[in-house]
Enzyme design. Structure first.
Site, PDB file in Angstrom:
ATOM      1  N   GLN A 168     -72.467 -37.416  28.853  1.00 28.16           N
ATOM      2  CA  GLN A 168     -71.575 -36.424  28.215  1.00 28.16           C
ATOM      3  C   GLN A 168     -70.913 -37.029  26.974  1.00 28.16           C
ATOM      4  OE1 GLN A 168     -70.588 -33.099  29.700  1.00 28.16           O
ATOM      5  NE2 GLN A 168     -69.913 -32.874  27.596  1.00 28.16           N
ATOM      6  N   HIS A 208     -68.764 -40.254  33.045  1.00 28.68           N
ATOM      7  CA  HIS A 208     -69.762 -39.237  32.659  1.00 28.68           C
ATOM      8  C   HIS A 208     -70.355 -39.668  31.309  1.00 28.68           C
ATOM      9  CE1 HIS A 208     -71.981 -35.666  32.706  1.00 28.68           C
ATOM     10  NE2 HIS A 208     -71.039 -34.750  32.571  1.00 28.68           N
ATOM     11  N   ASP A 240     -60.789 -30.019  30.207  1.00 24.45           N
ATOM     12  CA  ASP A 240     -61.775 -29.966  31.293  1.00 24.45           C
ATOM     13  C   ASP A 240     -61.114 -29.226  32.459  1.00 24.45           C
ATOM     14  OD1 ASP A 240     -63.945 -30.468  32.992  1.00 24.45           O
ATOM     15  OD2 ASP A 240     -63.512 -32.597  33.271  1.00 24.45           O
ATOM     16  N   CYS A 258     -66.323 -29.690  28.225  1.00 26.04           N
ATOM     17  CA  CYS A 258     -67.634 -30.137  28.715  1.00 26.04           C
ATOM     18  C   CYS A 258     -68.361 -29.064  29.511  1.00 26.04           C
ATOM     19  CB  CYS A 258     -67.485 -31.413  29.533  1.00 26.04           C
ATOM     20  SG  CYS A 258     -66.320 -31.231  30.889  1.00 26.04           S
ATOM     21  N   ARG A 284     -76.927 -38.204  39.677  1.00 26.98           N
ATOM     22  CA  ARG A 284     -75.589 -37.591  39.627  1.00 26.98           C
ATOM     23  C   ARG A 284     -75.044 -37.571  41.049  1.00 26.98           C
ATOM     24  NH1 ARG A 284     -73.042 -32.021  37.239  1.00 26.98           N
ATOM     25  NH2 ARG A 284     -73.213 -33.294  35.377  1.00 26.98           N
ATOM     26  N   ARG A 325     -76.065 -31.833  24.670  1.00 21.86           N
ATOM     27  CA  ARG A 325     -76.410 -32.613  25.872  1.00 21.86           C
ATOM     28  C   ARG A 325     -77.909 -32.892  25.898  1.00 21.86           C
ATOM     29  NH1 ARG A 325     -73.504 -32.398  30.280  1.00 21.86           N
ATOM     30  NH2 ARG A 325     -74.529 -34.381  30.647  1.00 21.86           N
TER      31      ARG A 325
HETATM   32  N1   CP Z   1     -70.904 -30.841  31.487  1.00 14.79           N
HETATM   33  C1   CP Z   1     -71.724 -30.975  32.550  1.00 14.79           C
HETATM   34  O1   CP Z   1     -72.011 -32.088  33.022  1.00 14.79           O
HETATM   35  O2   CP Z   1     -72.220 -29.816  33.003  1.00 14.79           O
HETATM   36  P1   CP Z   1     -73.072 -29.638  34.346  1.00 14.79           P
HETATM   37  O3   CP Z   1     -72.160 -29.957  35.508  1.00 14.79           O
HETATM   38  O4   CP Z   1     -73.523 -28.215  34.324  1.00 14.79           O
HETATM   39  O5   CP Z   1     -74.237 -30.606  34.299  1.00 14.79           O
HETATM   40  N1  NVA Z   2     -64.581 -33.344  35.608  1.00 11.63           N
HETATM   41  C1  NVA Z   2     -65.649 -32.439  35.913  1.00 11.63           C
HETATM   42  C2  NVA Z   2     -66.722 -32.553  34.871  1.00 11.63           C
HETATM   43  C3  NVA Z   2     -67.854 -31.585  35.043  1.00 11.63           C
HETATM   44  C4  NVA Z   2     -68.917 -31.771  34.024  1.00 11.63           C
HETATM   45  C5  NVA Z   2     -66.204 -32.720  37.295  1.00 11.63           C
HETATM   46  O1  NVA Z   2     -66.409 -33.898  37.627  1.00 11.63           O
HETATM   47  O2  NVA Z   2     -66.404 -31.780  38.040  1.00 11.63           O
END
Ligand code: CP
Ligand code: NVA
Length: 331
Positions: free
Chosen positions: A135, A132, A228, A270, A105, A315
């Protein structure tokens, strides 16, 4: 079909492959609920790299690893030399010689691609600025769990539509035959390249796409509303004031649900979400702008249309499916 492949973005996979992953997510959820063991990755060593924070993705990868019989190792920002004293390419070669699979990540899609080019083991994208994909498997599984089918149903994403989640929902939905409506002010609509890609898939898979700043049109008779955060990880907080001004008319609230004219509409997010002031950032926003809720109101977040916490649980099952099929001997 899947063994040895990377999971960097959903559009590397066919509609059939994505449907297989979605259905396998359901099988693994059932196995977990019934206590049926599923150690498809017994004895494998897995490295999980996180340049950005995470609650769901990190927990899902870790718990999935244990459930699959594998050994997870977590590396947070600053734990290894990655990108600071050692190139992504060299790190990939080293980790790939010791671990059987690697999650990443971070900020740049290029980094997850560099890992994939050099590590010689499956690489899983746990979120980048661009995509993502894990997700997406959870989200479309959640939709299928609620709707029974995906094809021909309509998902409306509303809010900051230039971010990773919005882009991915548009493209992945188009591949899966879901009609995707994206609703945002013009300056926050998906970038041209993503729109063009989604349009290509939509033509192949009979999905109807709508990109508009007109809330009433976007939500009318929709089957699901998804939102989101208004500023994503890695974005400067200085964007906040203009985002709030631009996006307040796009807040998901009770009146919006009524205006869908669909009593069965479901609501997804999410997470994490700004639906109250019970966070440091939520409190700062309240003190500066007087807002107690941002992209979704607290009553909708906790209301009967929301499937948000089931979506979060999914997830786990979807990440487990992705790791199991790309590293195990299943398909
Ligand atoms: N939705 C999501 O990716 O959550 P986190 O940032 O907590 O992993
Ligand atoms: N768009 C958000 C998603 C988090 C799961 C981010 O990238 O922070």
């Amino acid at each position: 079909m899947f063994k040895g492949r990377h999971f960097l973005k959903t559009c590397d996979f066919s509609a059939e492959e994505l449907h297989t992953l979605i259905d396998f997510t359901g099988e693994l959820k059932e196995k977990k609920k019934r206590g049926i063991p599923h150690p498809y990755l017994k004895g494998k060593n897995l490295a999980f790299l996180f340049e950005k924070p995470s609650t769901r993705t990190r927990s899902a990868f870790s718990v999935a690893a244990y459930d699959l019989g594998a050994y997870p190792e977590y590396f947070g920002q600053g734990d290894i030399h990655l990108g600071v004293k050692e190139s992504t390419e060299d790190t990939a070669k080293v980790l790939g010689s010791m671990y059987d699979g690697i999650e990443f990540r971070g900020y740049h899609q290029k980094d997850v691609e560099t890992l994939a080019e050099n590590a010689n083991v499956p690489i899983w994208n746990g979120l980048t600025n661009e995509w993502h994909p894990t997700q997406m498997i959870a989200d479309f599984y959640t939709l299928k769990e609620n709707w029974g089918i995906l094809e021909g149903k309509t998902l409306t994403y509303i809010g900051d539509a230039r971010n990773n989640v919005a882009h991915d929902l548009l493209v992945t939905g188009a591949i899966l035959g879901v009609n995707v409506h994206i609703c945002a002010p013009k300056s926050l609509q998906p970038n041209e390249e993503i729109q063009a890609l989604a349009k290509q898939y939509a033509a192949q898979h009979q999905s109807d796409l709508l990109i508009t700043d007109d809330v009433a049109q976007a939500i009318y008779h929709t089957d699901a509303i998804y939102t989101d955060v208004w500023f994503s990880m890695g974005e400067d907080h200085s964007v906040l004031e203009s985002r709030i001004n631009q996006l307040l008319p796009y807040q998901v609230n009770e009146q919006m649900l009524i205006n869908t004219m669909n009593p069965e509409v479901i609501v997804l997010h999410c997470l994490p979400a700004f639906h109250d002031v019970n966070t440091q950032v939520g409190q700062q926003i309240y003190e500066t702008y007087g807002l107690t809720e941002m992209e979704i109101t607290d009553d909708v977040f906790k209301g009967k249309h929301a499937v948000i916490f089931n979506q979060a649980e999914n997830r786990l099952h979807s990440i487990k499916a992705i790791m199991a099929v790309t590293l195990g001997d299943l398909f």
